[in-house]
Design an enzyme around this catalytic site. Sequence first.
Site, PDB file in Angstrom:
ATOM      1  N   SER A 124     -10.541   0.677   3.842  1.00 54.83           N
ATOM      2  CA  SER A 124      -9.760   0.319   5.035  1.00 54.83           C
ATOM      3  C   SER A 124      -9.073   1.578   5.557  1.00 54.83           C
ATOM      4  O   SER A 124      -8.387   2.261   4.800  1.00 54.83           O
ATOM      5  CB  SER A 124      -8.677  -0.690   4.676  1.00 54.83           C
ATOM      6  OG  SER A 124      -9.262  -1.854   4.198  1.00 54.83           O
ATOM      7  N   ARG A 167       0.837  -1.213   0.000  1.00 58.80           N
ATOM      8  CA  ARG A 167       0.000   0.000   0.000  1.00 58.80           C
ATOM      9  C   ARG A 167       0.870   1.261   0.000  1.00 58.80           C
ATOM     10  O   ARG A 167       0.571   2.248   0.675  1.00 58.80           O
ATOM     11  CB  ARG A 167      -0.915   0.062   1.227  1.00 58.80           C
ATOM     12  CG  ARG A 167      -1.783  -1.135   1.428  1.00 58.80           C
ATOM     13  CD  ARG A 167      -3.006  -1.131   0.528  1.00 58.80           C
ATOM     14  NE  ARG A 167      -3.863  -2.216   0.900  1.00 58.80           N
ATOM     15  CZ  ARG A 167      -3.766  -3.448   0.402  1.00 58.80           C
ATOM     16  NH1 ARG A 167      -2.858  -3.727  -0.523  1.00 58.80           N
ATOM     17  NH2 ARG A 167      -4.590  -4.381   0.800  1.00 58.80           N
ATOM     18  N   GLU A 195      -4.223   4.604   6.580  1.00 55.84           N
ATOM     19  CA  GLU A 195      -3.920   4.415   5.161  1.00 55.84           C
ATOM     20  C   GLU A 195      -4.207   5.682   4.341  1.00 55.84           C
ATOM     21  O   GLU A 195      -3.433   6.011   3.442  1.00 55.84           O
ATOM     22  CB  GLU A 195      -4.780   3.248   4.646  1.00 55.84           C
ATOM     23  CG  GLU A 195      -4.180   2.492   3.495  1.00 55.84           C
ATOM     24  CD  GLU A 195      -5.017   1.275   3.123  1.00 55.84           C
ATOM     25  OE1 GLU A 195      -4.733   0.191   3.649  1.00 55.84           O
ATOM     26  OE2 GLU A 195      -5.944   1.399   2.311  1.00 55.84           O
TER      27      GLU A 195
HETATM   28  P1  NAP Z   1     -10.053 -10.488   5.398  1.00 52.14           P
HETATM   29  O1  NAP Z   1     -10.305 -11.500   4.359  1.00 52.14           O
HETATM   30  O2  NAP Z   1     -10.995 -10.318   6.539  1.00 52.14           O
HETATM   31  O3  NAP Z   1      -8.598 -10.701   5.984  1.00 52.14           O
HETATM   32  C1  NAP Z   1      -8.043  -9.813   6.957  1.00 52.14           C
HETATM   33  C2  NAP Z   1      -6.621  -9.471   6.569  1.00 52.14           C
HETATM   34  O4  NAP Z   1      -5.857 -10.638   6.565  1.00 52.14           O
HETATM   35  C3  NAP Z   1      -6.570  -8.881   5.189  1.00 52.14           C
HETATM   36  O5  NAP Z   1      -6.360  -7.509   5.295  1.00 52.14           O
HETATM   37  C4  NAP Z   1      -5.472  -9.639   4.459  1.00 52.14           C
HETATM   38  O6  NAP Z   1      -4.313  -8.873   4.196  1.00 52.14           O
HETATM   39  C5  NAP Z   1      -5.063 -10.744   5.398  1.00 52.14           C
HETATM   40  N1  NAP Z   1      -5.284 -12.038   4.732  1.00 52.14           N
HETATM   41  C6  NAP Z   1      -6.431 -12.742   4.649  1.00 52.14           C
HETATM   42  N2  NAP Z   1      -6.223 -13.903   3.983  1.00 52.14           N
HETATM   43  C7  NAP Z   1      -4.930 -13.908   3.615  1.00 52.14           C
HETATM   44  C8  NAP Z   1      -4.115 -14.823   2.900  1.00 52.14           C
HETATM   45  N3  NAP Z   1      -4.626 -15.969   2.413  1.00 52.14           N
HETATM   46  N4  NAP Z   1      -2.821 -14.514   2.702  1.00 52.14           N
HETATM   47  C9  NAP Z   1      -2.308 -13.354   3.184  1.00 52.14           C
HETATM   48  N5  NAP Z   1      -3.021 -12.441   3.852  1.00 52.14           N
HETATM   49  C10 NAP Z   1      -4.321 -12.711   4.073  1.00 52.14           C
HETATM   50  O7  NAP Z   1      -9.861  -9.067   4.688  1.00 52.14           O
HETATM   51  P2  NAP Z   1     -10.940  -7.973   4.245  1.00 52.14           P
HETATM   52  O8  NAP Z   1     -10.828  -6.814   5.154  1.00 52.14           O
HETATM   53  O9  NAP Z   1     -12.284  -8.595   3.996  1.00 52.14           O
HETATM   54  O10 NAP Z   1     -10.328  -7.523   2.858  1.00 52.14           O
HETATM   55  C11 NAP Z   1     -10.225  -8.421   1.758  1.00 52.14           C
HETATM   56  C12 NAP Z   1      -9.174  -7.910   0.796  1.00 52.14           C
HETATM   57  O11 NAP Z   1      -9.534  -6.660   0.232  1.00 52.14           O
HETATM   58  C13 NAP Z   1      -7.832  -7.691   1.468  1.00 52.14           C
HETATM   59  O12 NAP Z   1      -6.817  -8.041   0.573  1.00 52.14           O
HETATM   60  C14 NAP Z   1      -7.840  -6.221   1.761  1.00 52.14           C
HETATM   61  O13 NAP Z   1      -6.544  -5.671   1.831  1.00 52.14           O
HETATM   62  C15 NAP Z   1      -8.603  -5.668   0.569  1.00 52.14           C
HETATM   63  N6  NAP Z   1      -9.276  -4.413   0.911  1.00 52.14           N
HETATM   64  C16 NAP Z   1      -8.570  -3.249   0.853  1.00 52.14           C
HETATM   65  C17 NAP Z   1      -9.208  -2.058   1.194  1.00 52.14           C
HETATM   66  C18 NAP Z   1      -8.488  -0.761   1.181  1.00 52.14           C
HETATM   67  O14 NAP Z   1      -9.125   0.285   1.324  1.00 52.14           O
HETATM   68  N7  NAP Z   1      -7.195  -0.743   1.075  1.00 52.14           N
HETATM   69  C19 NAP Z   1     -10.542  -2.055   1.573  1.00 52.14           C
HETATM   70  C20 NAP Z   1     -11.206  -3.257   1.632  1.00 52.14           C
HETATM   71  C21 NAP Z   1     -10.564  -4.436   1.303  1.00 52.14           C
HETATM   72  P3  NAP Z   1      -4.103  -7.919   2.906  1.00 52.14           P
HETATM   73  O15 NAP Z   1      -4.791  -6.658   3.225  1.00 52.14           O
HETATM   74  O16 NAP Z   1      -2.615  -7.767   2.878  1.00 52.14           O
HETATM   75  O17 NAP Z   1      -4.642  -8.617   1.713  1.00 52.14           O
END
Ligand code: NAP
Length: 343
Positions: A241, A167, A337
């Site tokens: 996020s 990020r 972020e």
């Molecule tokens: P989640 O599935 O509830 O998981 C929580 C965190 O654990 C995530 O942030 C993800 O990191 C990490 N994670 C889960 N499974 C993983 C795996 N197999 N390997 C490595 N890391 C893992 O996450 P969530 O909040 O629903 O979000 C889903 C995805 O969408 C994530 O990748 C998240 O970053 C992305 N997202 C980004 C934003 C933003 O504004 N930046 C907003 C919503 C969702 P990572 O974040 O490194 O993937």
Amino acid sequence: MTADLLRPDVALDAFNTLRLPARAAWFAAVESADQLRAVLDDARVAGLPRFVLGGGSNLVLAGDFAGLVLHVAFRGRARVQEDADAFYIRAGGGENWHDFVRWTLEMGWPGLENLSLIPGTVGAAPVQNIGAYGIEMAEHFYSLRAYDLATGKTVGFDKADCRFGYRDSFFKQQGAGRYLIAAVTFRLPKRWVPRMGYADVARELEAGGIATPTPLQLSDAVIAIRRRKLPDPAEIGNAGSFFKNPVVSAADYARLAAAHPGLPHYPQADGSHKLAAGWLIEQAGWKGRRLGPVGCYERQALVLVNHGGACGADVRAASAAVRADVRARFGVDLEPEPVFIGG
Ligand code: NAP
């Protein structure tokens, strides 16, 4: 020519997805290099600070901005090159990210499907190196063209120049505030492998009875998950996020895991461990909790939402309170972020 482009005292409420009230002393939506040059040469904004605004989806307007806001409206998308291994696709910095992703899939150029439905613009994607469900934009990034607001020159950046991180990029660090990203080119390999490693994605596909998804089916699955878990900025103000996932040393992880059984963690190649910021916030009691008009979303604690009538100071206060509670409970410091501007 700039008489029409350059507008004084413009409300920015509609230009930030947290829907915070703030005003720009000057505002211009620029669609081309000629328009940008004309605006920058206008004596009325000479010497004023400048801020480049994309979709406003990763932004906290902490107050009014006493300078020039440049809203990136460069359009266009096209396949610019093809070789034996990949398609090279370019899009204007002002193109909507999700529309661009769906268009690439419909054209038969997969690779960006896991990044479906991320709010914001193509030009903002490299700044933050957007990522979701196991794919980062950097993986498919090829090059970009930007205007250096300090020198007035056009500059090309390749992948190494952008110094992408988690990020993060050069444009968030040393290059912060200096460049307007006019166009981005992506390299989409012809050999496509679906990325289904995240539990939510695997579950969604399984529920739909899909064992080997097409790129569009994978995109549809991501869209369904995001619609269920994340607030729609059109309905409730938010900036996605709000905190980065903290990365801690192996020693810190061992200490935390001993004290907090069940702590989710993702080992990194360098031996460190990525923690889930949303889980830490939830454990600190913030899921669905409010401080004034700002709170943590009830279905995903990582997202701060504006329940109505919030200003930048309210977001700052809620962010500080969440950070303090997570620090007190886990000894981990969360880093916001979004970019904070004004105030
Ligand atoms: P989640 O599935 O509830 O998981 C929580 C965190 O654990 C995530 O942030 C993800 O990191 C990490 N994670 C889960 N499974 C993983 C795996 N197999 N390997 C490595 N890391 C893992 O996450 P969530 O909040 O629903 O979000 C889903 C995805 O969408 C994530 O990748 C998240 O970053 C992305 N997202 C980004 C934003 C933003 O504004 N930046 C907003 C919503 C969702 P990572 O974040 O490194 O993937």
